[in-house]
Design an enzyme around this catalytic site. Structure first.
Site, PDB file in Angstrom:
ATOM      1  N   GLU A 275       0.817  -1.202   0.000  1.00 31.41           N
ATOM      2  CA  GLU A 275       0.000   0.000   0.000  1.00 31.41           C
ATOM      3  C   GLU A 275       0.863   1.269   0.000  1.00 31.41           C
ATOM      4  OE1 GLU A 275      -2.781   2.628  -0.165  1.00 31.41           O
ATOM      5  OE2 GLU A 275      -3.512   0.559   0.023  1.00 31.41           O
TER       6      GLU A 275
ATOM      7  N   SER B  13      -6.124   1.868  -5.011  1.00 32.79           N
ATOM      8  CA  SER B  13      -5.779   0.503  -4.614  1.00 32.79           C
ATOM      9  C   SER B  13      -6.428  -0.528  -5.524  1.00 32.79           C
ATOM     10  CB  SER B  13      -6.199   0.266  -3.159  1.00 32.79           C
ATOM     11  OG  SER B  13      -5.465   1.088  -2.279  1.00 32.79           O
TER      12      SER B  13
ATOM     13  N   HIS C  41      -1.730   2.934   4.506  1.00 33.55           N
ATOM     14  CA  HIS C  41      -2.882   3.645   3.952  1.00 33.55           C
ATOM     15  C   HIS C  41      -3.269   4.784   4.891  1.00 33.55           C
ATOM     16  CE1 HIS C  41      -6.910   4.475   2.424  1.00 33.55           C
ATOM     17  NE2 HIS C  41      -6.715   3.634   1.419  1.00 33.55           N
TER      18      HIS C  41
ATOM     19  N   ASP D 179       0.852  -0.516  -4.831  1.00 29.87           N
ATOM     20  CA  ASP D 179      -0.418  -0.410  -5.542  1.00 29.87           C
ATOM     21  C   ASP D 179      -0.493   0.928  -6.269  1.00 29.87           C
ATOM     22  OD1 ASP D 179      -0.608   1.057  -3.177  1.00 29.87           O
ATOM     23  OD2 ASP D 179      -2.703   0.566  -2.823  1.00 29.87           O
ATOM     24  N   HIS D 180       0.050   1.965  -5.643  1.00 26.03           N
ATOM     25  CA  HIS D 180       0.091   3.296  -6.237  1.00 26.03           C
ATOM     26  C   HIS D 180       1.018   4.154  -5.387  1.00 26.03           C
ATOM     27  CE1 HIS D 180      -2.439   4.638  -2.898  1.00 26.03           C
ATOM     28  NE2 HIS D 180      -3.269   3.631  -3.163  1.00 26.03           N
TER      29      HIS D 180
END
Length: 654
Positions: free
Chosen positions: A280, A326, A449, A503-504
């Site tokens: 994440e 995500s 996150h 994920d990013h």
């Protein structure tokens, strides 16, 4: 009739109230800009500010006419019953309530845009449909950004205090009332249609979200021009995948074909295990190995373990995510499908036949399991994992049922999203140690996150800097280190290919990570404990998340054709590697030394991104590579749209 009396007529009052709403919405845009000052201010000029103001007026006018359609219709309706007591008081409540909801959406997006890179669309309701903690998240974020709540209260107060009610009798004689009301409607109706469409030019289409890019220099700046009510309204019933028909079918296939036909190669690793970490928000900025040039060579980053792993791995200086959410990552990493227009999970294409790493390896005897510490229906991960062939899904439910005293069920929950990374990765390892070989194990971590919570016992332990994510990304790094330390003592460890990818990207501090390309910069790391992959930081290759599946298939000797919008990073000539992402209505395509931005109709920018990391010099129309890149990108877009619409994401066996 003088001006002082005109403002108390229905049409005069409506005009003044609409102007008030327009002013307040423009103020919310100023707040949006100030909250994201570091993203927009360095690139600002008076010319750009004027263009943004123009665009903002266009989009705010359109949105406000949508929002206030009922209010305007009731105000201008030529019937005398409107003059009864209480009618206009009811309209005041309608006006303030509807415009306040729009303002709230604008202010929420001033924070949310930092993570998504775009204004919210209707897909957000599908994205969070299965999350049962949304109320607590909204409450927590409201507390964290209390100043926006104060701004909201002040803006609603302006709407309430400045609201003008029509007064009875200002029209004069009764017949004047009917005539002038009808005339008002005949004038206002076409003006409103023009305002909603954004143009009075005959033959033009109504403005869409993508039109915001005409007023800015960079796609991310389009978020300043837009407003959230407009993007929500215009995305209702929007078809994500529209075939652009750029070229004939044969020309499309010659320019770009996503069907991968494997070729035998001596670098194939055979039946090795695969462990994929989708971490994440692990932007490349947080890892020192990719940033030796920052801060005079003194920059160390915030992930010392991943830094040490990079030195023993195959990785890439120029590597990118295909999306910014995500839910964009799983299709990209595991099935070679980039995000285009809308997240794959939120479109009808989820009903298509889709392959992925586990389903492709299942005929070779692989067992597969997907791990995520969130609620088992969170983000749609469970459904997609099943679609692409995972034998098992292990989430929060399974963690809480564990009888192992080392794990404490919901006491290990972060209060927002998932089980903390440290215990969940250890729980994952307990499960993996029971798997028969060969296996595919994939985990999607969660602790880095937003809102970046870490366990109380680690408060003050991890390096903190200007951004709140630093401490949580440090915690995740420690959790990964503990996983690898224990895994390295297991018999399956040396026979395993490990992949680490974000994920990013997320919050950024340095200028080069705040650009249209920097927002997508994530690490892609291949690690083989037995040394079968030579460690290297490749600078001659452009890598993206959709390359992971083809590269793994190459390493594992997979020999059947399949569909992937990426390439094998080991056998593809470096000059033919590329990356793609969809940035706020603009298609971005990287190949060789250039990044192209294409709005669906024309090339808007060309940057030599390797030597111009801040993307300051637009070379559109001045480089010979542009024509060939445009053809390839158009073919890529057309292939994607057609295959999504016609269920052609797998190669049919004849």
């Amino acid at each position: 009739m003088n001006i002082s009396r005109f403002k108390y007529t229905p049409v005069g009052a409506a005009l003044i109230n609409m102007v008030t709403a327009l002013v307040v919405y423009m103020l919310s845009r100023v707040v949006f800009f100030l909250v994201n000052w570091s993203t927009f201010a360095p690139y600002m000029s008076w010319k750009l500010a004027g263009s943004m103001l123009h665009g903002g007026l266009v989009f705010d006018t359109s949105a406000l006419l949508y929002i206030n359609a009922l209010y305007l219709a009731l105000t201008l309706l030529p019937v005398p019953c409107k003059e009864k007591p209480g009618f206009y008081q009811g309209l005041k409540w309608l006006y303030v309530l509807t415009n306040s909801l729009g303002l709230a959406a604008n202010l929420i997006d001033s924070v949310y845009v930092q993570y998504t890179g775009r204004r919210t669309t209707m897909s957000v309701f599908s994205e969070f449909a299965h999350e049962d903690n949304i109320a607590s998240i909204i409450f927590g974020e409201t507390c964290n950004h209390w100043y926006l709540l104060l701004v909201m209260v002040m803006m609603v107060a302006i709407l309430w205090i400045c609201f003008v009610k029509p007064r009875e009798g200002v029209w004069g004689a009764r017949w004047h009332y009917y005539v002038l009301q009808v005339v008002s409607m005949l004038v206002v109706a076409p003006a409103a249609i023009i305002g909603v469409r954004g143009s009075a030019t005959a033959g033009t289409k109504p403005i869409t979200i993508n039109n915001a890019n005409a007023f800015v220099n960079r796609p991310i700046e389009g978020t300043v021009v837009l407003n959230t009510p407009f993007t929500l309204i215009r995305s209702i019933g929007h078809k994500a995948f529209a075939d652009p028909h750029y070229m004939p079918q044969e020309a499309m296939r010659r320019a770009f074909d996503p069907v991968v036909v494997p070729r035998p190669d001596e670098r194939s690793q055979g039946r090795k295990n695969v462990v994929i970490f989708i971490v994440e928000s692990m932007g490349k900025e947080y890892i020192g190995a990719y940033n030796r040039h920052l801060e005079g060579g003194r920059y160390k980053g915030y992930m010392p373990f991943v830094d040490s792993l990079v030195k023993r791995s195959l990785t890439f200086q120029y590597s990118y995510a295909n999306g910014r959410k995500s839910m964009d990552a799983m299709p990209s990493v595991l099935s070679g499908l980039p995000m285009m227009v809308e997240p794959f999970f939120l479109t009808p294409a989820t009903l298509n036949d889709v392959q992925g790493v586990p389903s492709m390896l299942k005929p070779l005897g692989y067992y597969s399991c997907f791990f995520h510490g969130g609620h088992n229906i969170s983000m749609g991960f469970n459904a997609f994992a099943r679609d692409i062939g995972y034998d098992r899904y292990v989430g929060l439910n399974e963690y809480c049922r564990s009888k192992n005293p080392a794990y404490h069920g919901m006491d290990d929950f972060d209060g927002k999203w998932a089980i903390y990374d440290e215990p969940f990765l250890q729980f994952m390892l307990d499960n993996v140690n029971q798997f028969r070989q060969p296996f595919v194990a994939t985990v999607f971590t969660a602790s880095s996150h937003e809102p970046f919570h870490i366990p109380d016992k680690y408060k003050g332990v991890f390096k903190e800097g200007k951004l709140p994510i630093y401490k949580s990304i440090g915690y995740t790094d420690m959790s990964l280190r503990r996983f690898f330390e224990r895994a390295s003592r297991q018999p399956w460890y040396r026979n395993t290919i490990f992949v680490l990818v974000a994920d990013h990207a997320s919050l950024s501090e340095h200028a080069e990570y705040k650009t249209d390309l920097g927002h997508y910069s994530v690490p892609i790391i291949f690690f083989t404990p037995d040394g079968s992959l030579k460690p290297a930081m490749r600078t001659d290759v452009i890598a993206q998340q959709t390359d992971i599946m083809p590269t793994l298939m190459h390493l594992l000797g997979y020999d059947k054709p399949y569909v992937a919008f990426g390439c094998d990073l080991l056998s593809t000539p470096p000059r033919d590697t590329w990356a793609f992402n969809y940035n706020n209505g603009v298609f971005q395509y990287m190949r060789g030394d250039y990044m192209m931005q294409f709005d669906g109709q024309r090339v808007t920018a060309m940057y030599r991104f390797k030597t111009d990391p801040l993307l300051r010099h637009n070379l559109a129309g001045r480089v010979k590579e542009q024509a060939a890149m445009e053809v390839t990108l158009k073919a890529l877009i057309q292939q994607y749209m057609q295959r999504m619409n016609h269920n052609e994401l797998v190669v049919r066996r004849r």
